[in-house]
Design a protein around this motif. Structure first.
Motif, PDB file in Angstrom:
ATOM      1  N   GLN A 224      -7.511  -6.613 -13.540  1.00 25.65           N
ATOM      2  CA  GLN A 224      -8.407  -5.545 -13.984  1.00 25.65           C
ATOM      3  C   GLN A 224      -9.737  -5.579 -13.240  1.00 25.65           C
ATOM      4  OE1 GLN A 224      -7.684  -3.006 -15.366  1.00 25.65           O
ATOM      5  NE2 GLN A 224      -6.663  -3.148 -17.332  1.00 25.65           N
ATOM      6  N   TRP A 225     -10.263  -6.765 -13.012  1.00 23.51           N
ATOM      7  CA  TRP A 225     -11.580  -6.861 -12.400  1.00 23.51           C
ATOM      8  C   TRP A 225     -11.566  -6.308 -10.980  1.00 23.51           C
ATOM      9  CZ3 TRP A 225     -15.962  -7.720 -14.877  1.00 23.51           C
ATOM     10  CH2 TRP A 225     -17.110  -7.908 -14.112  1.00 23.51           C
ATOM     11  N   GLN A 226     -10.455  -6.523 -10.269  1.00 22.24           N
ATOM     12  CA  GLN A 226     -10.395  -6.078  -8.882  1.00 22.24           C
ATOM     13  C   GLN A 226      -9.857  -4.664  -8.742  1.00 22.24           C
ATOM     14  OE1 GLN A 226      -8.755  -9.045  -6.257  1.00 22.24           O
ATOM     15  NE2 GLN A 226     -10.596 -10.175  -6.707  1.00 22.24           N
ATOM     16  N   ALA A 227      -9.417  -4.075  -9.867  1.00 23.47           N
ATOM     17  CA  ALA A 227      -8.777  -2.765  -9.793  1.00 23.47           C
ATOM     18  C   ALA A 227      -9.730  -1.731  -9.198  1.00 23.47           C
ATOM     19  CB  ALA A 227      -8.326  -2.336 -11.181  1.00 23.47           C
ATOM     20  N   VAL A 266     -23.541  -8.904  -6.321  1.00 26.59           N
ATOM     21  CA  VAL A 266     -23.558 -10.329  -6.679  1.00 26.59           C
ATOM     22  C   VAL A 266     -22.944 -10.534  -8.059  1.00 26.59           C
ATOM     23  CG1 VAL A 266     -25.080 -12.247  -7.291  1.00 26.59           C
ATOM     24  CG2 VAL A 266     -25.476 -10.958  -5.191  1.00 26.59           C
ATOM     25  N   ILE A 267     -23.291  -9.662  -9.011  1.00 22.82           N
ATOM     26  CA  ILE A 267     -22.744  -9.843 -10.359  1.00 22.82           C
ATOM     27  C   ILE A 267     -21.236  -9.607 -10.368  1.00 22.82           C
ATOM     28  CG2 ILE A 267     -22.755  -8.911 -12.700  1.00 22.82           C
ATOM     29  CD1 ILE A 267     -25.690  -8.619 -12.487  1.00 22.82           C
ATOM     30  N   LEU A 268     -20.797  -8.582  -9.626  1.00 17.92           N
ATOM     31  CA  LEU A 268     -19.359  -8.298  -9.578  1.00 17.92           C
ATOM     32  C   LEU A 268     -18.580  -9.439  -8.918  1.00 17.92           C
ATOM     33  CD1 LEU A 268     -19.370  -4.495  -8.715  1.00 17.92           C
ATOM     34  CD2 LEU A 268     -18.433  -5.559 -10.759  1.00 17.92           C
ATOM     35  N   ILE A 269     -19.255 -10.222  -8.084  1.00 20.87           N
ATOM     36  CA  ILE A 269     -18.597 -11.371  -7.447  1.00 20.87           C
ATOM     37  C   ILE A 269     -18.734 -12.618  -8.314  1.00 20.87           C
ATOM     38  CG2 ILE A 269     -18.676 -12.925  -5.461  1.00 20.87           C
ATOM     39  CD1 ILE A 269     -19.768 -10.504  -3.843  1.00 20.87           C
ATOM     40  N   LEU A 270     -19.938 -12.781  -8.882  1.00 24.11           N
ATOM     41  CA  LEU A 270     -20.246 -14.013  -9.603  1.00 24.11           C
ATOM     42  C   LEU A 270     -19.367 -14.213 -10.828  1.00 24.11           C
ATOM     43  CD1 LEU A 270     -22.294 -15.869  -8.476  1.00 24.11           C
ATOM     44  CD2 LEU A 270     -23.927 -15.145 -10.215  1.00 24.11           C
ATOM     45  N   ILE A 271     -19.092 -13.137 -11.556  1.00 22.05           N
ATOM     46  CA  ILE A 271     -18.314 -13.283 -12.792  1.00 22.05           C
ATOM     47  C   ILE A 271     -16.905 -13.818 -12.504  1.00 22.05           C
ATOM     48  CG2 ILE A 271     -17.266 -11.981 -14.695  1.00 22.05           C
ATOM     49  CD1 ILE A 271     -19.889 -10.359 -14.809  1.00 22.05           C
ATOM     50  N   PRO A 272     -16.137 -13.186 -11.597  1.00 21.00           N
ATOM     51  CA  PRO A 272     -14.812 -13.780 -11.319  1.00 21.00           C
ATOM     52  C   PRO A 272     -14.925 -15.153 -10.673  1.00 21.00           C
ATOM     53  CG  PRO A 272     -15.254 -11.960  -9.818  1.00 21.00           C
ATOM     54  CD  PRO A 272     -16.331 -11.933 -10.860  1.00 21.00           C
TER      55      PRO A 272
ATOM     56  N   VAL B 140     -14.293 -11.976  -4.282  1.00 16.12           N
ATOM     57  CA  VAL B 140     -14.912 -10.673  -4.037  1.00 16.12           C
ATOM     58  C   VAL B 140     -13.865  -9.568  -4.177  1.00 16.12           C
ATOM     59  CG1 VAL B 140     -16.220  -9.303  -2.381  1.00 16.12           C
ATOM     60  CG2 VAL B 140     -16.479 -11.782  -2.407  1.00 16.12           C
ATOM     61  N   PRO B 141     -14.067  -8.623  -5.102  1.00 22.81           N
ATOM     62  CA  PRO B 141     -13.119  -7.503  -5.183  1.00 22.81           C
ATOM     63  C   PRO B 141     -13.150  -6.691  -3.880  1.00 22.81           C
ATOM     64  CG  PRO B 141     -14.530  -7.591  -7.130  1.00 22.81           C
ATOM     65  CD  PRO B 141     -15.099  -8.556  -6.137  1.00 22.81           C
ATOM     66  N   PRO B 142     -11.995  -6.168  -3.435  1.00 26.59           N
ATOM     67  CA  PRO B 142     -11.947  -5.456  -2.151  1.00 26.59           C
ATOM     68  C   PRO B 142     -12.991  -4.341  -2.054  1.00 26.59           C
ATOM     69  CG  PRO B 142      -9.744  -5.718  -3.047  1.00 26.59           C
ATOM     70  CD  PRO B 142     -10.671  -6.263  -4.076  1.00 26.59           C
ATOM     71  N   ALA B 143     -13.219  -3.629  -3.151  1.00 27.32           N
ATOM     72  CA  ALA B 143     -14.189  -2.537  -3.088  1.00 27.32           C
ATOM     73  C   ALA B 143     -15.599  -3.078  -2.841  1.00 27.32           C
ATOM     74  CB  ALA B 143     -14.152  -1.736  -4.390  1.00 27.32           C
ATOM     75  N   VAL B 144     -15.903  -4.230  -3.449  1.00 28.84           N
ATOM     76  CA  VAL B 144     -17.233  -4.819  -3.258  1.00 28.84           C
ATOM     77  C   VAL B 144     -17.369  -5.323  -1.827  1.00 28.84           C
ATOM     78  CG1 VAL B 144     -18.826  -6.592  -4.054  1.00 28.84           C
ATOM     79  CG2 VAL B 144     -17.373  -5.403  -5.702  1.00 28.84           C
ATOM     80  N   SER B 145     -16.293  -5.911  -1.306  1.00 27.83           N
ATOM     81  CA  SER B 145     -16.312  -6.350   0.087  1.00 27.83           C
ATOM     82  C   SER B 145     -16.596  -5.166   0.997  1.00 27.83           C
ATOM     83  CB  SER B 145     -14.973  -6.986   0.456  1.00 27.83           C
ATOM     84  OG  SER B 145     -14.910  -7.259   1.838  1.00 27.83           O
ATOM     85  N   ALA B 146     -15.972  -4.043   0.712  1.00 24.41           N
ATOM     86  CA  ALA B 146     -16.185  -2.857   1.541  1.00 24.41           C
ATOM     87  C   ALA B 146     -17.643  -2.426   1.496  1.00 24.41           C
ATOM     88  CB  ALA B 146     -15.277  -1.719   1.074  1.00 24.41           C
ATOM     89  N   VAL B 147     -18.253  -2.447   0.323  1.00 24.10           N
ATOM     90  CA  VAL B 147     -19.649  -2.019   0.206  1.00 24.10           C
ATOM     91  C   VAL B 147     -20.572  -2.971   0.962  1.00 24.10           C
ATOM     92  CG1 VAL B 147     -21.556  -1.726  -1.413  1.00 24.10           C
ATOM     93  CG2 VAL B 147     -19.320  -0.753  -1.947  1.00 24.10           C
ATOM     94  N   ILE B 148     -20.334  -4.277   0.805  1.00 27.73           N
ATOM     95  CA  ILE B 148     -21.179  -5.251   1.508  1.00 27.73           C
ATOM     96  C   ILE B 148     -21.068  -5.062   3.023  1.00 27.73           C
ATOM     97  CG2 ILE B 148     -21.466  -7.709   2.021  1.00 27.73           C
ATOM     98  CD1 ILE B 148     -20.635  -8.308  -0.845  1.00 27.73           C
ATOM     99  N   TRP B 149     -19.818  -4.902   3.491  1.00 32.01           N
ATOM    100  CA  TRP B 149     -19.626  -4.770   4.941  1.00 32.01           C
ATOM    101  C   TRP B 149     -20.122  -3.424   5.455  1.00 32.01           C
ATOM    102  CZ3 TRP B 149     -18.044  -8.432   8.557  1.00 32.01           C
ATOM    103  CH2 TRP B 149     -17.712  -9.672   8.012  1.00 32.01           C
ATOM    104  N   SER B 150     -20.198  -2.430   4.581  1.00 32.74           N
ATOM    105  CA  SER B 150     -20.743  -1.148   5.040  1.00 32.74           C
ATOM    106  C   SER B 150     -22.191  -1.342   5.466  1.00 32.74           C
ATOM    107  CB  SER B 150     -20.644  -0.099   3.929  1.00 32.74           C
ATOM    108  OG  SER B 150     -21.648  -0.306   2.954  1.00 32.74           O
ATOM    109  N   VAL B 151     -22.897  -2.267   4.810  1.00 32.25           N
ATOM    110  CA  VAL B 151     -24.282  -2.546   5.195  1.00 32.25           C
ATOM    111  C   VAL B 151     -24.308  -3.431   6.441  1.00 32.25           C
ATOM    112  CG1 VAL B 151     -26.515  -3.332   4.373  1.00 32.25           C
ATOM    113  CG2 VAL B 151     -24.854  -2.417   2.742  1.00 32.25           C
ATOM    114  N   ILE B 152     -23.375  -4.392   6.493  1.00 34.26           N
ATOM    115  CA  ILE B 152     -23.319  -5.278   7.658  1.00 34.26           C
ATOM    116  C   ILE B 152     -23.024  -4.480   8.930  1.00 34.26           C
ATOM    117  CG2 ILE B 152     -21.985  -7.147   8.723  1.00 34.26           C
ATOM    118  CD1 ILE B 152     -21.633  -8.370   5.966  1.00 34.26           C
TER     119      ILE B 152
END
Lengths: 293, 314
Positions: A224-227, A266-272, B140-152
């Motif tokens: 769910q978190w990564q969905a 950071v929060i979305l990464i830190l929690i998992p 790191v969720p894939p969507a978050v990775s995408a957002v971070i790398w969009s800045v990189i």
């Protein structure tokens, strides 16, 4: 240390060609360089979340120490996050994931029990349904499923967002593997003491399977978190949007406060991450059970 | 002194005496209606899986055989949607992009994960710490990775700052048809390699030390030991990782949707994103369903291939 070891190793290593051998120091250095390379994007994200958004690009041309460090860290971005829709979205994600773990564990554990503690006709068929259900990747069938959910008016409801995460074939498979190893004598003794099928499940199976339950819980949580695909199709209004979708919406806007964007990341990464590190042992166990057996 | 055969005979006789005969032995099955009790426990999960996993696949298959138009209603067209898809240049391009992506990213990720697993299982100072730095990004969720790398990847971002440090010219990354797909591969590998490495480290740790000691005594170099001991003995985890990685990379969606929208010039239009645009931007749901069926079939074929490979090895 390396120098003192070298002479004693010499006889065994004489026949090897020295050029090809990467000494312990070389191994260490190479390992460190690669490890740090993987850390850089994460580190940069954390540092940027601790300084004002307009400083994100200030120290990039040229690179300097201040690119990766800040002497005046501030939590302002995190406080600012509280007032935005993004903060709300992260809470939505948390709510969806936690409900999924609790309800999903009940559903998956009972299913695994039904599959491992009894023998009945048609067991093979039931088992193949479960296997097939996790061979078909969820994201691939998300679009037809979203179409069905739209007919059932489940769009923009927490129910619709949570539902697909509850039945997880992989988690059932993991729990079943664990349940099959529970000694029969124990179950028999419990039965002689007058426990029914539900009692055996609650008093014998569950307490003995805590590691597997944690592993399965992690699977349900991370699902769910990564969905992304499913929440994008199902719940994008202000009250139901999840963290990753809200974050990516922000990225597309013109005036972006990068400080807040990084704080949310950071929060979305830190929690998992905290959960994975906290349950490291069970995580690795669940990963290796599902993968290799 | 008894001969081995008589001793074995006595042994088994003794065992038979202790153990009750199989039919009398109480079994685990429930007393009265085991099937009903078992199904009661299984029902919630079975319903969930049937309705939320298998039914959509069946619906996609069914819908893909029809065509709905505003004027003509719904019409049975058999494989018409599939024929139309394969004649469609956008779909052809999506297939080609997905094929190139699959052929490149999977061997690269698995090879990197394998070499890193070898590197981090050697005895060296700080190995465990450096290894955990590679594993960290898996959270790191894939969507978050995408957002971070969009800045990189921004023109004034971190990636170009590093290139500048090395004296290299700035690159366009996501806005270049030649570099966009590779840029997406990098951000996916950042979160993927550590994950697959964990499986391979577990596999390598299962190899008995004595194999290496024996090989060392025979004078085999570290390089030879890698190819004659490590590689053959982690074949099973390697095969699993390759298949699981391939399946997960077939489903890549978030980075494409967030960063490139399939562009520039369709160079990152992976199958999942093509399905999404076909269903929602173009509103052609029936053809999109046909594409879903194709994607599910490709995945099932890849997984079936793994089962065959692993079974034939045993």
């Amino acid at each position: 240390m390396t120098a003192s070891l070298a002479p004693s190793q010499a006889p065994a290593g004489r026949r090897r060609s020295p050029r090809r051998r990467l000494g312990p120091v070389g191994t260490s250095v190479l390992g460190a360089v690669i490890g740090l390379a993987f850390l850089i994007p994460l580190w940069w994200t954390v540092v940027n979340s601790l300084r004002p958004g307009d400083e994100t690009f200030r120290y990039l041309n040229p690179l300097e120490w201040r690119t990766f460090f800040t002497l005046t860290p501030t939590l302002d971005n995190y406080f600012a996050l509280l007032d935005t829709d993004l903060g709300r979205a992260i809470l939505n994600s948390l709510f969806i994931s936690l409900v999924t773990v609790v309800v999903g564990l009940v559903i998956c554990a009972t299913a695994a029990y039904g599959l491992s503690a009894f023998t009945f006709r048609g067991q093979g068929i039931v088992f193949s349904v479960i296997i097939l259900s996790f061979l078909i990747p969820f994201d691939a069938i998300a679009i037809p499923l979203a179409d069905m959910f739209r007919d059932w008016n489940l769009q923009n409801t927490f129910f619709g967002l949570i539902l697909p995460g509850l039945g997880n074939g992989m988690a059932i498979f993991l729990l079943r593997t664990f349940f099959l190893a529970i000694p029969e004598e124990l179950v028999e003794a419990a039965r002689l003491d007058g426990l029914g099928p539900w009692g055996v499940f609650r008093r014998i199976y569950l307490p003995l399977s805590v590691p597997a339950l944690i592993g399965a819980g992690l699977m349900l949580f991370l699902f769910q978190w990564q969905a992304y695909v499913w929440p994008l199709l199902m719940g994008t209004d202000r009250d139901h949007v999840v963290g990753p979708v809200a974050l990516s919406n922000l990225q597309g806007q013109f005036a972006v406060d990068y400080g807040v964007l990084f704080a949310a990341s950071v929060i979305l990464i830190l929690i998992p991450l905290a959960i994975i590190i906290g349950f490291q042992r069970y995580f690795i166990q669940s990963v290796s059970t599902t993968g290799l057996k | 002194m008894t001969t081995p055969t008589t001793r074995a005979g006595a042994d088994s006789r003794a065992r038979r005496a202790v153990r009750p005969a199989p039919p009398a032995r109480p079994t685990r099955r429930g007393r009265r209606h085991p099937a009903l009790i078992a199904l009661a426990f299984l029902a919630p999960a079975l319903i969930a899986l049937l309705v939320l996993r298998l039914a959509p696949a069946a619906v996609a298959l069914w819908d893909s055989l029809f065509r709905t138009s505003l004027l003509g209603g719904t019409q049975f067209v058999a494989l018409g949607n599939y024929l139309e898809l394969f004649g469609n240049p956008d779909f052809q391009n999506a297939l080609l992009v997905t094929l190139v992506f699959t052929i490149l990213i999977n061997p690269l990720q698995v090879a990197t994960a394998f070499l890193l697993a070898v590197l981090y299982t050697r005895k060296a100072a700080g190995s465990k710490i450096w290894r955990s730095l590679v594993i960290l990004p898996i959270a790191v969720p894939p969507a978050v990775s995408a957002v971070i790398w969009s800045v990189i990847y921004r023109p004034d971002g971190l990636a170009n700052a590093f290139l500048d440090l090395l004296g290299l010219p700035a690159q366009p990354f996501l806005t270049s048809p030649q570099q966009a797909l590779a840029s997406i591969m990098v951000l996916l590998s950042w979160i993927g390699v550590g994950y697959w490495m964990m499986f391979l480290i577990a596999g390598i740790n299962d190899i008995p030390r004595s194999y290496y000691e024996a090989a060392s005594l025979d004078g085999a170099s570290a390089w030879r030991q890698l190819w004659t001991i490590t590689f053959p003995l982690v074949r099973r985890p390697l095969a699993f990782v390759l298949v699981a990685d391939t399946v997960s990379n077939l489903l890549v969606f978030a980075p494409v949707q967030i960063l490139t929208k399939g562009g520039p010039e369709g160079s990152t239009n992976l199958l999942m994103y093509d399905i999404f645009t076909r269903a929602y931007t173009l509103g052609d749901l029936n053809t999109a369903q046909a594409e879903v069926v194709i994607l599910v079939l490709i995945t099932l074929v890849i997984v079936a291939l793994q089962f065959r490979l692993l079974r034939s090895e045993d």
